[in-house]
Design a protein around this motif. Structure first.
Motif, PDB file in Angstrom:
ATOM      1  N   LYS A   1     -20.624   4.231   8.018  1.00 29.56           N
ATOM      2  CA  LYS A   1     -21.032   3.491   6.829  1.00 29.56           C
ATOM      3  C   LYS A   1     -22.103   4.317   6.151  1.00 29.56           C
TER       4      LYS A   1
ATOM      5  N   VAL B   1     -15.937   6.906   0.253  1.00 27.08           N
ATOM      6  CA  VAL B   1     -16.316   5.505   0.448  1.00 27.08           C
ATOM      7  C   VAL B   1     -16.925   4.975  -0.846  1.00 27.08           C
ATOM      8  N   TYR B   2     -16.777   3.663  -1.038  1.00 28.21           N
ATOM      9  CA  TYR B   2     -17.267   3.019  -2.254  1.00 28.21           C
ATOM     10  C   TYR B   2     -17.904   1.676  -1.890  1.00 28.21           C
TER      11      TYR B   2
ATOM     12  N   LYS C   1     -17.452  -1.103  -3.144  1.00 16.73           N
ATOM     13  CA  LYS C   1     -16.518  -2.237  -3.181  1.00 16.73           C
ATOM     14  C   LYS C   1     -15.935  -2.533  -1.803  1.00 16.73           C
ATOM     15  N   ASN C   2     -15.896  -1.528  -0.915  1.00 18.39           N
ATOM     16  CA  ASN C   2     -15.458  -1.779   0.467  1.00 18.39           C
ATOM     17  C   ASN C   2     -16.628  -1.641   1.438  1.00 18.39           C
ATOM     18  N   ASP C   3     -17.828  -1.945   0.946  1.00 19.95           N
ATOM     19  CA  ASP C   3     -19.051  -1.912   1.740  1.00 19.95           C
ATOM     20  C   ASP C   3     -19.386  -0.501   2.213  1.00 19.95           C
ATOM     21  N   SER C   4     -18.811   0.502   1.552  1.00 23.20           N
ATOM     22  CA  SER C   4     -19.067   1.919   1.850  1.00 23.20           C
ATOM     23  C   SER C   4     -18.787   2.260   3.313  1.00 23.20           C
TER      24      SER C   4
ATOM     25  N   LYS D   1       0.834  -1.193   0.000  1.00 20.24           N
ATOM     26  CA  LYS D   1       0.000   0.000   0.000  1.00 20.24           C
ATOM     27  C   LYS D   1       0.872   1.247   0.000  1.00 20.24           C
TER      28      LYS D   1
ATOM     29  N   ASP E   1      -7.653   1.130   6.144  1.00 19.90           N
ATOM     30  CA  ASP E   1      -8.993   1.321   6.699  1.00 19.90           C
ATOM     31  C   ASP E   1      -8.982   1.795   8.145  1.00 19.90           C
TER      32      ASP E   1
ATOM     33  N   GLU F   1      -5.106   4.103   1.725  1.00 18.74           N
ATOM     34  CA  GLU F   1      -5.421   2.695   1.501  1.00 18.74           C
ATOM     35  C   GLU F   1      -5.499   1.884   2.794  1.00 18.74           C
TER      36      GLU F   1
END
Length: 416
Positions: free
Chosen positions: A177, A211-212, A214-217, A85, A132, A130
Motif C-alpha cells: 500500500k 496504484v490509485y 480509488k482502490n485505496d492505493s 474484466k 487485485d 484489473e
C-alpha cells in the motif's frame, strides 16, 4: 465468413506488399503482388508460400488457423472468472539475449488463440491489470520452426498447432500500500518500477505496477525467488519524489522488504511504502510574472553539483514542472548545488540557473529549500532559421549553443 473489398483507384505499375489484420486477435498476414500494364499478377501468400489465383474475379485472402491456443487460469487451475474484466497478453520473442515485444492481444474471455508466422523462441506475458489478487505471469517458453510448427521442446514434438497451452496466473506474494508521506493518506497515484538484480548487481526490468487512491492505493506483484530494486514513483505530484526499496524473495517465495538496510514489518498483511517528500521545491514564473507550466513546450529542471575546482556538472537527477507551475525533488547528498531550468520549444523563456544552496552533514536530515518565486530569464538572443530557396521558415531545426572551454574552464554546458 467472407468480406469483399476493392481499391477505388487503380494501382499503378510496380511491386507491392499487402497486409491484412485481424483486429480481435491482432493477427496479421502478408501477401505480395505485381502490377504490369495495369494488370495484377504474381499474387503470393508469404506464409504458406503459394501463388493465389483469381476466384470469381476476386483474390480470396485467408488467415491461417491459430497455431497456439489455450486458457488463462486462476491460481488453482480453473478458467479465470473474467466478470467483465480483461487481460492483456503480450507475445515476447527472444532476440540477442533479450525478450522483445512481438505483439499483444486483449482478451475478455479466458480462452485465447494466437497465430505466429515467424520462426523463433517465444513466451507469453499475461498481465491481469484489473485483478487485485493476481500478478503479471510468464508462460513456459515455446518454439516456432521454419515450417511454422510449434512445440514446447526446442528440438522435437513440433506440430501445426500447440493446444491447451494454458497459463496459470501467479498470486501476489508482494502486497503493498502506498501512502503520501505528508498526510499518511493513500497516494493519489503512483507507479512502482520493479527491477530484478543478478548476483553481480546488474539489473533487468521486471514489472510495473500502478496504484490509485480509488482502490485505496493497494497493489501487488508476484516476485520469483531473487533480489529486486523497487522504485516508488509518485505521478504528477510536485511535492514528492522517488524512493527506493530493496526486496528479497527466498526459495519458499517469502518476501522481505528493506529500506536503507532496515527490514519493514507488514501492516494488515501488506507492506506500507512511501515516496520521499521533496526537500527542494518551488514555482516558476516568467519575467512578466506569469506562471510557467508544461502546458506549452517542455520544461526540464536538472540538478547540478559544484565540483572542487569550481565547475558545475549534472548529477543525473531531474524533474519537470507541473501544470500549475510547481516542481519538487529530493536531494540526499552533501554538497553545493543549483538548479538548471531548461525550456524546450519555448521562445519566451531561456535557460536559467537558480541560486546555489549548500547541504552539509549537519543539516542533511532536515534540509529544505523552497524557491517560492523562481523567475526565468527572458531570451536575449532570438534566431529564426529559414530556407532561402523557398523563402519560408524551417520548422524543427535544432540550434546548439556551447560555452567555449577557454571562456569558462571545464564547463562543457550546452543547450538547445
Amino acid at each position: 465468413n467472407k468480406l469483399t473489398g476493392y481499391f477505388e483507384t487503380p494501382i499503378i505499375d510496380g511491386n507491392y506488399e499487402l497486409e491484412i489484420r485481424d483486429k480481435v486477435n491482432s493477427n496479421a498476414k502478408k501477401f505480395t503482388f505485381t502490377v504490369l500494364n495495369g494488370t495484377i499478377g504474381n499474387f503470393y501468400d508469404t506464409v504458406i508460400k503459394q501463388n493465389i489465383s483469381l476466384t470469381s474475379d476476386a483474390y480470396e485472402l485467408a488467415f491461417q488457423a491459430p497455431n497456439i491456443t489455450g486458457t488463462v487460469q486462476d491460481s488453482v487451475g480453473n478458467s479465470l472468472a473474467m466478470s467483465g474484466k480483461g487481460v492483456d497478453i503480450s507475445i515476447q520473442k527472444y532476440v540477442n539475449t533479450n525478450w522483445n515485444w512481438y505483439k499483444n492481444i486483449w482478451i475478455s474471455d479466458p480462452a485465447y488463440a494466437i497465430r505466429i508466422d515467424d520462426p523463433g523462441t517465444y513466451r507469453l506475458a499475461v498481465n491481469p491489470y484489473e485483478f487485485d489478487n493476481y500478478s503479471l505471469t510468464y508462460s513456459d517458453t515455446f518454439y516456432v520452426n521454419n515450417s511454422l510448427e510449434v512445440s514446447t521442446n526446442q528440438s522435437s514434438g513440433f506440430s501445426s498447432q500447440l493446444t491447451s497451452f494454458n497459463v496459470r496466473l501467479k498470486s501476489n506474494n508482494f502486497i503493498f500500500k502506498v501512502l503520501n508521506p505528508i498526510d499518511e493518506k493513500p497516494i493519489a497515484s503512483s507507479r512502482l518500477a520493479i527491477y530484478k538484480l543478478d548476483n553481480s548487481g546488474a539489473e533487468t526490468y521486471y514489472a510495473d505496477r500502478y496504484v490509485y487512491s480509488k482502490n485505496d492505493s493497494i497493489g501487488g506483484q508476484y516476485l520469483a525467488p531473487g533480489n529486486y530494486r523497487v522504485v516508488v514513483d509518485p505521478i504528477n505530484q510536485s511535492n514528492l519524489d522517488q524512493r527506493e526499496y530493496r526486496v528479497s524473495v527466498d526459495l519458499n517465495e517469502a518476501v522481505t522488504v528493506t529500506y536503507a538496510g532496515t527490514a519493514l514489518s507488514k501492516v494488515s498483511d501488506r507492506y506500507v511504502l512511501y515516496p520521499h517528500k521533496a526537500n527542494v521545491s518551488g514555482r516558476l514564473y516568467d519575467s512578466a510574472n506569469n506562471v510557467v507550466t508544461n502546458r506549452t513546450g517542455w520544461i526540464s529542471i536538472q540538478l547540478q553539483k559544484k565540483s572542487s575546482d569550481g565547475t558545475w556538472g549534472y548529477v543525473g537527477k531531474n524533474t519537470q514542472v507541473s501544470q500549475d507551475g510547481y516542481f519538487g525533488m529530493r536531494v540526499s547528498e552533501v554538497g553545493t548545488f543549483r538548479l538548471a531550468i531548461q525550456p524546450s520549444q519555448r521562445s519566451d523563456i531561456g535557460l536559467t540557473f537558480s541560486s546555489a544552496f549548500d547541504i552539509s552533514t549537519e543539516n542533511l536530515a532536515t534540509f529544505s529549500k523552497e524557491f517560492s518565486t523562481l523567475v526565468l530569464n527572458a531570451p536575449n538572443v532570438k534566431i529564426s532559421v529559414g530556407v532561402s530557396a523557398i523563402a519560408s521558415p524551417l520548422i524543427g531545426a535544432q540550434i546548439s549553443v556551447t560555452r567555449l572551454m577557454d571562456k569558462v574552464k571545464g564547463d562543457y554546458l550546452w543547450w538547445d
